[in-house]
Enzyme design. Sequence first.
Site, PDB file in Angstrom:
ATOM      1  N   HIS A 103      23.651  53.827  35.961  1.00 29.50           N
ATOM      2  CA  HIS A 103      25.569  53.882  36.171  1.00 29.50           C
ATOM      3  C   HIS A 103      25.441  54.851  37.344  1.00 29.50           C
ATOM      4  CE1 HIS A 103      29.683  54.718  36.032  1.00 29.50           C
ATOM      5  NE2 HIS A 103      30.044  53.846  35.550  1.00 29.50           N
ATOM      6  N   GLU A 142      28.699  47.768  41.374  1.00 29.67           N
ATOM      7  CA  GLU A 142      30.443  48.526  40.871  1.00 29.67           C
ATOM      8  C   GLU A 142      29.785  50.055  42.382  1.00 29.67           C
ATOM      9  OE1 GLU A 142      31.593  49.809  37.139  1.00 29.67           O
ATOM     10  OE2 GLU A 142      29.794  51.351  37.371  1.00 29.67           O
TER      11      GLU A 142
HETATM   12  C1  PEP Z   1      32.533  52.038  35.453  1.00 37.06           C
HETATM   13  O1  PEP Z   1      32.357  53.618  34.649  1.00 37.06           O
HETATM   14  O2  PEP Z   1      31.725  51.370  35.185  1.00 37.06           O
HETATM   15  C2  PEP Z   1      33.787  52.148  35.722  1.00 37.06           C
HETATM   16  C3  PEP Z   1      33.996  50.506  36.264  1.00 37.06           C
HETATM   17  O3  PEP Z   1      34.725  52.893  35.331  1.00 37.06           O
HETATM   18  P1  PEP Z   1      36.566  52.756  36.043  1.00 37.06           P
HETATM   19  O4  PEP Z   1      36.954  51.237  36.175  1.00 37.06           O
HETATM   20  O5  PEP Z   1      37.023  53.724  35.757  1.00 37.06           O
HETATM   21  O6  PEP Z   1      36.178  52.886  37.783  1.00 37.06           O
END
Ligand code: PEP
Length: 256
Positions: free
Chosen positions: A96, A168
Amino acid sequence: MKKFLIIANWKLNGNFNFIDKNINLIKEKINNSLYFCNLSIAPPYVYLNYINNLLKKTSISLTAQNVDIHIKGSFTGEISIKMLKDVGVKYVIIGHSERRLFHNENNNFVSKKFFLIKKYGLIPILCLGETEEQKKNNQAEKIVIKQINDIIENNNIDILNKIIIAYEPVWAIGSGKNANIDEIQKIVLFIKNYLISLNTKIVENIYFIYGGSVNNSNIDIFFKKNIINGFLIGKASLEAEKFISLIKKTKKYLVN
Ligand code: PEP
């Protein structure tokens, strides 16, 4: 078709009141209609066992937000994969961006975690994605491939069997600025094609999910193309009513 996966990443949030309220509401309002997706909750470590008990007799699973690279020993403050397995964890989030940024975790370190998660039969959720700067410099593809290559090089391609890759983009996490579906498609297809070039079959057993500011107002855009198999959701998973409504909206797109 792969069953849609929704992971609620609570990060460093919650207490017993919050958990009781959220889990009870989820169980009451949607547990019986969860046939269309796999839902998993990623609370802070200390609550995993408590939530595991609350989730018995439901189809909702448990995700850990992290894991150590050691199995046991003098590693104060750490939690091992065996301990996570003991308390009923199914998925483990690794790589992450918040751990890469605030805890200096690099690809090599992430690959050690990846190996242990697979060795002990749990499912890694490997987060990858580019920063804003890297995006501006057109380096997104290069960055995600490097993040994957370091896993493969330290292990081998077969280790990617039955895993979850969460795209992400760092700039989208917690910013309220989601990636649009074309951007997601471009990166996910790029990763898929790269993996196919290494092993024609491997992608069939990989889930590709998206994370980064998914919420009730933008949820529709992610279904404009059939490209992802799920969401990793941070902020929007913290208010039970809104989270339930988001899951119901998802259902609309998946069940005809
Ligand atoms: C995350 O931390 O993996 C995430 C997707 O956070 P958010 O949905 O708040 O952007």
